[in-house]
Design a protein around this motif. Structure first.
Motif, PDB file in Angstrom:
ATOM      1  N   GLN A  78       0.799  -1.219   0.000  1.00 25.86           N
ATOM      2  CA  GLN A  78       0.000   0.000   0.000  1.00 25.86           C
ATOM      3  C   GLN A  78       0.829   1.264   0.000  1.00 25.86           C
ATOM      4  O   GLN A  78       0.365   2.312  -0.445  1.00 25.86           O
ATOM      5  CB  GLN A  78      -0.895   0.029   1.249  1.00 25.86           C
ATOM      6  CG  GLN A  78      -1.824  -1.164   1.359  1.00 25.86           C
ATOM      7  CD  GLN A  78      -2.196  -1.461   2.790  1.00 25.86           C
ATOM      8  OE1 GLN A  78      -3.073  -0.807   3.342  1.00 25.86           O
ATOM      9  NE2 GLN A  78      -1.539  -2.415   3.415  1.00 25.86           N
ATOM     10  N   SER A  79       2.049   1.196   0.539  1.00 23.48           N
ATOM     11  CA  SER A  79       2.742   2.441   0.837  1.00 23.48           C
ATOM     12  C   SER A  79       4.214   2.200   1.103  1.00 23.48           C
ATOM     13  O   SER A  79       4.645   1.071   1.386  1.00 23.48           O
ATOM     14  CB  SER A  79       2.092   3.059   2.086  1.00 23.48           C
ATOM     15  OG  SER A  79       2.833   4.154   2.583  1.00 23.48           O
ATOM     16  N   TRP A  80       4.979   3.288   1.055  1.00 26.79           N
ATOM     17  CA  TRP A  80       6.367   3.252   1.521  1.00 26.79           C
ATOM     18  C   TRP A  80       6.425   2.780   2.979  1.00 26.79           C
ATOM     19  O   TRP A  80       7.410   2.196   3.412  1.00 26.79           O
ATOM     20  CB  TRP A  80       6.993   4.650   1.408  1.00 26.79           C
ATOM     21  CG  TRP A  80       6.190   5.706   2.133  1.00 26.79           C
ATOM     22  CD1 TRP A  80       5.206   6.485   1.596  1.00 26.79           C
ATOM     23  CD2 TRP A  80       6.258   6.041   3.525  1.00 26.79           C
ATOM     24  NE1 TRP A  80       4.660   7.301   2.573  1.00 26.79           N
ATOM     25  CE2 TRP A  80       5.294   7.046   3.761  1.00 26.79           C
ATOM     26  CE3 TRP A  80       7.038   5.597   4.582  1.00 26.79           C
ATOM     27  CZ2 TRP A  80       5.086   7.600   5.020  1.00 26.79           C
ATOM     28  CZ3 TRP A  80       6.840   6.155   5.844  1.00 26.79           C
ATOM     29  CH2 TRP A  80       5.875   7.146   6.045  1.00 26.79           C
ATOM     30  N   SER A  84      -1.968  -0.270  -3.488  1.00 25.45           N
ATOM     31  CA  SER A  84      -3.431  -0.173  -3.461  1.00 25.45           C
ATOM     32  C   SER A  84      -3.858   1.001  -2.583  1.00 25.45           C
ATOM     33  O   SER A  84      -3.022   1.722  -2.030  1.00 25.45           O
ATOM     34  CB  SER A  84      -4.033  -1.467  -2.910  1.00 25.45           C
ATOM     35  OG  SER A  84      -3.819  -1.545  -1.506  1.00 25.45           O
ATOM     36  N   ASP A  85      -5.183   1.165  -2.424  1.00 27.32           N
ATOM     37  CA  ASP A  85      -5.706   2.248  -1.588  1.00 27.32           C
ATOM     38  C   ASP A  85      -5.819   1.851  -0.122  1.00 27.32           C
ATOM     39  O   ASP A  85      -6.322   2.606   0.698  1.00 27.32           O
ATOM     40  CB  ASP A  85      -7.056   2.734  -2.109  1.00 27.32           C
ATOM     41  CG  ASP A  85      -8.136   1.650  -2.041  1.00 27.32           C
ATOM     42  OD1 ASP A  85      -7.852   0.535  -1.557  1.00 27.32           O
ATOM     43  OD2 ASP A  85      -9.268   1.930  -2.475  1.00 27.32           O
ATOM     44  N   GLY A  86      -5.371   0.639   0.214  1.00 22.18           N
ATOM     45  CA  GLY A  86      -5.387   0.194   1.602  1.00 22.18           C
ATOM     46  C   GLY A  86      -6.679  -0.447   2.060  1.00 22.18           C
ATOM     47  O   GLY A  86      -6.764  -0.927   3.191  1.00 22.18           O
ATOM     48  N   PRO A 108      -6.309   6.193   3.014  1.00 18.87           N
ATOM     49  CA  PRO A 108      -5.278   6.757   2.130  1.00 18.87           C
ATOM     50  C   PRO A 108      -4.260   7.638   2.840  1.00 18.87           C
ATOM     51  O   PRO A 108      -3.246   8.001   2.239  1.00 18.87           O
ATOM     52  CB  PRO A 108      -6.098   7.559   1.112  1.00 18.87           C
ATOM     53  CG  PRO A 108      -7.385   6.814   1.019  1.00 18.87           C
ATOM     54  CD  PRO A 108      -7.656   6.375   2.447  1.00 18.87           C
ATOM     55  N   LEU A 109      -4.504   7.984   4.100  1.00 23.62           N
ATOM     56  CA  LEU A 109      -3.466   8.678   4.859  1.00 23.62           C
ATOM     57  C   LEU A 109      -2.195   7.838   4.888  1.00 23.62           C
ATOM     58  O   LEU A 109      -1.076   8.364   4.777  1.00 23.62           O
ATOM     59  CB  LEU A 109      -3.933   8.917   6.304  1.00 23.62           C
ATOM     60  CG  LEU A 109      -2.834   9.363   7.281  1.00 23.62           C
ATOM     61  CD1 LEU A 109      -2.390  10.778   6.945  1.00 23.62           C
ATOM     62  CD2 LEU A 109      -3.304   9.269   8.716  1.00 23.62           C
ATOM     63  N   ALA A 110      -2.348   6.528   5.032  1.00 25.23           N
ATOM     64  CA  ALA A 110      -1.193   5.636   5.057  1.00 25.23           C
ATOM     65  C   ALA A 110      -0.908   5.031   3.691  1.00 25.23           C
ATOM     66  O   ALA A 110       0.245   4.834   3.320  1.00 25.23           O
ATOM     67  CB  ALA A 110      -1.417   4.522   6.078  1.00 25.23           C
ATOM     68  N   ALA A 111      -1.954   4.726   2.930  1.00 27.16           N
ATOM     69  CA  ALA A 111      -1.762   4.135   1.605  1.00 27.16           C
ATOM     70  C   ALA A 111      -1.265   5.194   0.626  1.00 27.16           C
ATOM     71  O   ALA A 111      -1.667   6.354   0.695  1.00 27.16           O
ATOM     72  CB  ALA A 111      -3.078   3.523   1.115  1.00 27.16           C
ATOM     73  N   TRP A 112      -0.406   4.772  -0.273  1.00 21.29           N
ATOM     74  CA  TRP A 112       0.177   5.693  -1.249  1.00 21.29           C
ATOM     75  C   TRP A 112       0.014   5.124  -2.656  1.00 21.29           C
ATOM     76  O   TRP A 112       0.891   4.486  -3.196  1.00 21.29           O
ATOM     77  CB  TRP A 112       1.662   5.921  -0.932  1.00 21.29           C
ATOM     78  CG  TRP A 112       2.352   6.819  -1.901  1.00 21.29           C
ATOM     79  CD1 TRP A 112       1.964   8.056  -2.311  1.00 21.29           C
ATOM     80  CD2 TRP A 112       3.570   6.534  -2.613  1.00 21.29           C
ATOM     81  NE1 TRP A 112       2.861   8.563  -3.224  1.00 21.29           N
ATOM     82  CE2 TRP A 112       3.857   7.655  -3.420  1.00 21.29           C
ATOM     83  CE3 TRP A 112       4.444   5.447  -2.621  1.00 21.29           C
ATOM     84  CZ2 TRP A 112       4.984   7.717  -4.246  1.00 21.29           C
ATOM     85  CZ3 TRP A 112       5.572   5.503  -3.441  1.00 21.29           C
ATOM     86  CH2 TRP A 112       5.834   6.622  -4.241  1.00 21.29           C
TER      87      TRP A 112
END
Length: 261
Positions: A68-70, A142-144, A193-197
């Motif tokens: 989802q994210s870095w 993904s969007d988490g 999306p605060l956490a997902a990138w």
């Protein structure tokens, strides 16, 4: 936030010469130092980790995770010594590319279908050397809120590991990373999306927004490991991993408190 950045930079500058030497001389320390870095980094950026289940101790081990994210890198890197499989573009990113190299990341060209076998062989060599490798099988972020379909090509790394070693099997373990709370409050569908990138968002603004929140909870669930041997089918194993990770994600987002299984 400035203090966090300075602390991370100072830690990197202190550890980097030792890590470069450890990589060059192939010391076991080269596996351990990134784990130390991520463990400290998770605390500094306010990433609170909650583990369900546990990674297997057997090797060779391929961990198959959603992406989802870095922040996934920090979260998983703070759980155990491991290395990642990343798209080749990451190697050229400012700062993050350097950190990935220090982590001993294996870079692959996902769209270069003609090189899939060669790239799987390179990952297989790392597995046989005793490195736990993380494959983000969706091939993108993904969007988490859901798990995207898993791509199967790099599951061939397990096959490559068997071809190049005396091992009877490779362990493939599904892993789910889910972001569940911010400052103790449930994120919800629209807050995740605060956490997902998801790639189309600029990295630095996303990173700064994450740091401003101060405390983000990440739940990491380990599924039952899958024994991959000479008779195993990589596509079937990929589908099974996708199903397990999707189920683990659903548990985390529902707030289930049971152990992964």
């Amino acid at each position: 936030m400035l203090g966090i950045g300075l602390a991370l930079a100072l830690m990197t500058l202190v550890l980097m010469p030792l890590q470069l030497l450890a990589i060059r001389l192939r010391w076991p320390l080269a596996r351990r130092l990134p784990f130390v870095w991520h463990s400290v980094a998770a605390r500094l950026i306010g990433l609170r980790l909650h583990l369900k289940g546990r990674p297997v101790t057997e090797r060779p081990l391929l961990l198959v995770a959603n992406h989802q994210s870095w922040a996934d890198i920090v979260a998983l890197g703070a759980v155990m010594p491991l290395s990642f499989i990343a798209k080749s573009e990451v190697a050229g990113w400012p700062i993050f590319g350097l950190l990935a190299k220090l982590q001993r990341t294996t870079f692959v060209e996902r769209e270069a279908r003609g090189r899939t076998g060669q790239q799987a062989d390179a990952i297989g060599e790392r597995l046989n050397a005793g490195d736990a490798m993380v494959l983000f099988a969706e091939g993108t972020t993904s969007d988490g809120n859901r798990v995207l379909p898993f791509k199967t090509a790099l599951f061939g790394a397990a096959q490559a590991s068997l071809r190049r070693s005396q091992a009877e099997a490779v362990w493939v373990q599904p892993v789910c990373v889910a972001y569940t709370k911010v400052n103790g409050m449930p994120m919800g569908h629209y807050g995740r999306p605060l956490a997902a990138w998801p790639g189309d968002v600029e990295l630095m603004p996303h990173l700064l927004a994450f740091l401003r929140e101060g405390a983000v909870d990440a739940e990491i669930r380990f599924g039952e490991p899958i024994r991959f041997d000479a008779a195993s089918d990589r596509k079937a194993v990929a589908r099974r991993c996708e199903s397990v990770v999707a189920a683990l994600m659903a548990r985390s987002l529902r707030g289930d408190d049971d152990r992964a299984g």
